[in-house]
Design a protein around this motif. Structure first.
Motif, mmCIF file in Angstrom:
data_model
loop_
_atom_site.group_PDB
_atom_site.id
_atom_site.type_symbol
_atom_site.label_atom_id
_atom_site.label_comp_id
_atom_site.label_asym_id
_atom_site.label_seq_id
_atom_site.Cartn_x
_atom_site.Cartn_y
_atom_site.Cartn_z
ATOM 1 N N LEU A 229 -6.665 -16.934 31.214
ATOM 2 C CA LEU A 229 -7.109 -17.208 32.584
ATOM 3 C C LEU A 229 -7.502 -15.924 33.305
ATOM 4 C CD1 LEU A 229 -7.668 -19.007 34.956
ATOM 5 C CD2 LEU A 229 -5.222 -19.035 35.487
ATOM 6 N N SER A 230 -6.744 -14.852 33.138
ATOM 7 C CA SER A 230 -7.096 -13.603 33.814
ATOM 8 C C SER A 230 -8.454 -13.092 33.333
ATOM 9 C CB SER A 230 -6.016 -12.540 33.585
ATOM 10 O OG SER A 230 -5.856 -12.251 32.209
ATOM 11 N N THR A 231 -8.742 -13.265 32.037
ATOM 12 C CA THR A 231 -10.054 -12.860 31.517
ATOM 13 C C THR A 231 -11.155 -13.742 32.091
ATOM 14 O OG1 THR A 231 -9.067 -12.076 29.449
ATOM 15 C CG2 THR A 231 -11.426 -12.550 29.423
ATOM 16 N N ALA A 232 -10.900 -15.048 32.163
ATOM 17 C CA ALA A 232 -11.895 -15.967 32.722
ATOM 18 C C ALA A 232 -12.211 -15.622 34.172
ATOM 19 C CB ALA A 232 -11.385 -17.400 32.618
ATOM 20 N N ILE A 233 -11.203 -15.201 34.925
ATOM 21 C CA ILE A 233 -11.418 -14.817 36.326
ATOM 22 C C ILE A 233 -12.220 -13.522 36.405
ATOM 23 C CG2 ILE A 233 -10.271 -14.115 38.458
ATOM 24 C CD1 ILE A 233 -7.890 -15.893 37.581
ATOM 25 N N LEU A 234 -11.835 -12.528 35.612
ATOM 26 C CA LEU A 234 -12.523 -11.232 35.641
ATOM 27 C C LEU A 234 -13.982 -11.352 35.206
ATOM 28 C CD1 LEU A 234 -9.724 -8.929 34.162
ATOM 29 C CD2 LEU A 234 -10.643 -8.839 36.484
ATOM 30 N N LEU A 235 -14.234 -12.209 34.206
ATOM 31 C CA LEU A 235 -15.599 -12.376 33.702
ATOM 32 C C LEU A 235 -16.383 -13.426 34.488
ATOM 33 C CD1 LEU A 235 -14.965 -12.316 29.827
ATOM 34 C CD2 LEU A 235 -15.682 -10.428 31.311
ATOM 35 N N GLU A 265 0.696 -11.743 35.451
ATOM 36 C CA GLU A 265 -0.663 -11.336 35.824
ATOM 37 C C GLU A 265 -0.918 -11.683 37.291
ATOM 38 O OE1 GLU A 265 -3.049 -9.774 34.361
ATOM 39 O OE2 GLU A 265 -2.375 -9.643 32.284
ATOM 40 N N PRO A 266 -1.135 -10.686 38.167
ATOM 41 C CA PRO A 266 -1.343 -10.971 39.592
ATOM 42 C C PRO A 266 -2.504 -11.932 39.853
ATOM 43 C CG PRO A 266 -0.969 -8.628 39.243
ATOM 44 C CD PRO A 266 -1.113 -9.241 37.887
ATOM 45 N N PHE A 270 -2.035 -15.527 41.794
ATOM 46 C CA PHE A 270 -2.806 -15.855 42.995
ATOM 47 C C PHE A 270 -3.600 -17.141 42.795
ATOM 48 C CE2 PHE A 270 -6.607 -15.608 45.654
ATOM 49 C CZ PHE A 270 -6.037 -15.386 46.904
ATOM 50 N N GLU A 271 -4.201 -17.281 41.612
ATOM 51 C CA GLU A 271 -4.995 -18.480 41.320
ATOM 52 C C GLU A 271 -4.129 -19.734 41.360
ATOM 53 O OE1 GLU A 271 -8.951 -19.922 39.983
ATOM 54 O OE2 GLU A 271 -8.176 -18.140 40.966
ATOM 55 N N LEU A 272 -2.945 -19.665 40.761
ATOM 56 C CA LEU A 272 -2.049 -20.818 40.751
ATOM 57 C C LEU A 272 -1.533 -21.128 42.149
ATOM 58 C CD1 LEU A 272 0.014 -20.190 37.488
ATOM 59 C CD2 LEU A 272 -1.873 -21.783 37.832
ATOM 60 N N ALA A 276 -1.960 -24.627 44.150
ATOM 61 C CA ALA A 276 -0.824 -25.333 44.741
ATOM 62 C C ALA A 276 -1.079 -25.630 46.210
ATOM 63 C CB ALA A 276 0.443 -24.500 44.578
ATOM 64 N N CYS A 277 -1.675 -24.669 46.919
ATOM 65 C CA CYS A 277 -1.976 -24.877 48.339
ATOM 66 C C CYS A 277 -3.018 -25.975 48.524
ATOM 67 C CB CYS A 277 -2.473 -23.573 48.958
ATOM 68 S SG CYS A 277 -1.189 -22.313 49.126
#
Length: 318
Positions: A229-235, A265-266, A270-272, A276-277
């Motif tokens: 997921l962190s890679t998917a966000i960065l890319l 992983e920050p 944050f994404e999760l 949730a919000c």
């Protein structure tokens, strides 16, 4: 690129400071041949799968049940355990095995309805063994059971080749004493897949982005979730990001880690939190606009009931 007025064109050099030799070899071989070579990631940690072919006379677990590809599913006794699509377990046996631990195949038997509390606790622990969860507690091999076993292999990998009765211990689930065939299937390490995905995205090789994204989906587990997921966000790869989030919605282990604040992983945390919000906001709006009776019907499940209760608390503070 080398014929333009950019620095690469002037110097005839392409600098990839954040890419390793293994990353580049893997990417270029896949780009030009559509193939991969294990030599390109020699020394790196891969994710092996195992193809198991049981004898036709296997019993009580049939060959159809035991056969298939076994993929990594958590850790037990400090070694990986593996499951096939029929939930048959491949695990490393106890140190008490004669001549050292054996690797064992065990199918999942149904529990006894009349079991006492101790047996029920054992059953709960065994359920975790036949899942992707890590199991740190010790469980005796006779409680797990096995149909076939074999000496050899390593702490991280069962022996490949033909498993024979002579090199097994105890039970051998073939009346004819026929062998079991185990073949190791080496997959590229996830780090190489993600690095290649980044290069394909950077240099707009769209068909490779699609290939590598699908290959990455197949590696998505509770253990690899944060890395993917962190890679998917960065890319900024939205389909992969959404696949990860949908996976998180149904994975109790990830939800527990998020609730406990143990996501490392920050970007992922944050994404999760944002997801949730969003969920609470939707439920809050439902609370505001639904009639009381309709809301009661919505609270039929414990998860939704808890979420609605949080919305009620939120409503009282607004």
């Amino acid at each position: 690129m080398l014929t333009t007025e950019m620095s690469e064109g002037r110097t005839k050099t392409i600098e990839l400071s954040d890419v390793t030799r293994a990353d580049l070899l893997f990417f270029l071989r896949l780009l030009y041949t559509g193939q991969v070579d294990e030599a390109d990631w020699d020394g790196l940690s891969g994710t092996p799968n195992f193809q198991v072919t049981a004898p036709e006379d296997a019993e009580p677990a049939s060959a159809a049940l035991l056969n298939g590809i076994y993929t990594a599913a958590g850790v037990f006794r400090g070694s990986p355990k593996f499951l096939n699509s029929n939930q048959v377990l491949l695990y490393r046996g106890s140190e008490e095995d004669q001549d050292g631990p054996c690797w064992k195949l065990s199918w999942k038997e149904d529990g006894d309805d009349d079991e006492d509390s101790d047996e029920a606790n054992d059953r709960m622990l065994l359920e975790r063994l036949w899942s992707a969860e890590d199991v740190t507690e010790e469980v005796a091999d006779h409680k797990i059971g096995w149909d076939f076993s074999q000496k050899g292999g390593t702490s991280s990998s069962p022996p490949a080749g033909s498993w024979t009765r002579e090199k097994g211990v105890g039970i051998w689930g073939s009346p004819g004493k026929n062998p079991v065939h185990v073949a190791k299937i080496d997959n590229p390490p996830l780090t190489l897949l993600l690095s290649a995905l980044g290069l394909a995205k950077k240099y707009i090789v769209e068909y490779m982005v699609r290939w590598l994204m699908e290959a990455t989906w197949e590696r998505l587990t509770a253990q690899t979730f944060e890395q993917i997921l962190s890679t998917a966000i960065l890319l900024d790869i939205s389909p992969l990001r959404m696949r990860c989030l949908r996976f998180a919605e149904t994975c109790s282990e990830i939800r527990s880690r998020h609730d406990e604040g143990s996501i490392t992983e920050p970007l992922v945390a944050f994404e999760l939190q944002a997801i949730a919000c969003e969920t609470l906001l939707v439920l809050y709006l439902m609370l505001m606009y639904c009639e009381g009776r309709a809301l009661q019907s919505l609270c039929g499940t414990s998860i939704l009931r808890d979420a609605c209760w949080q919305c009620c608390l939120l409503h009282e503070t607004i």
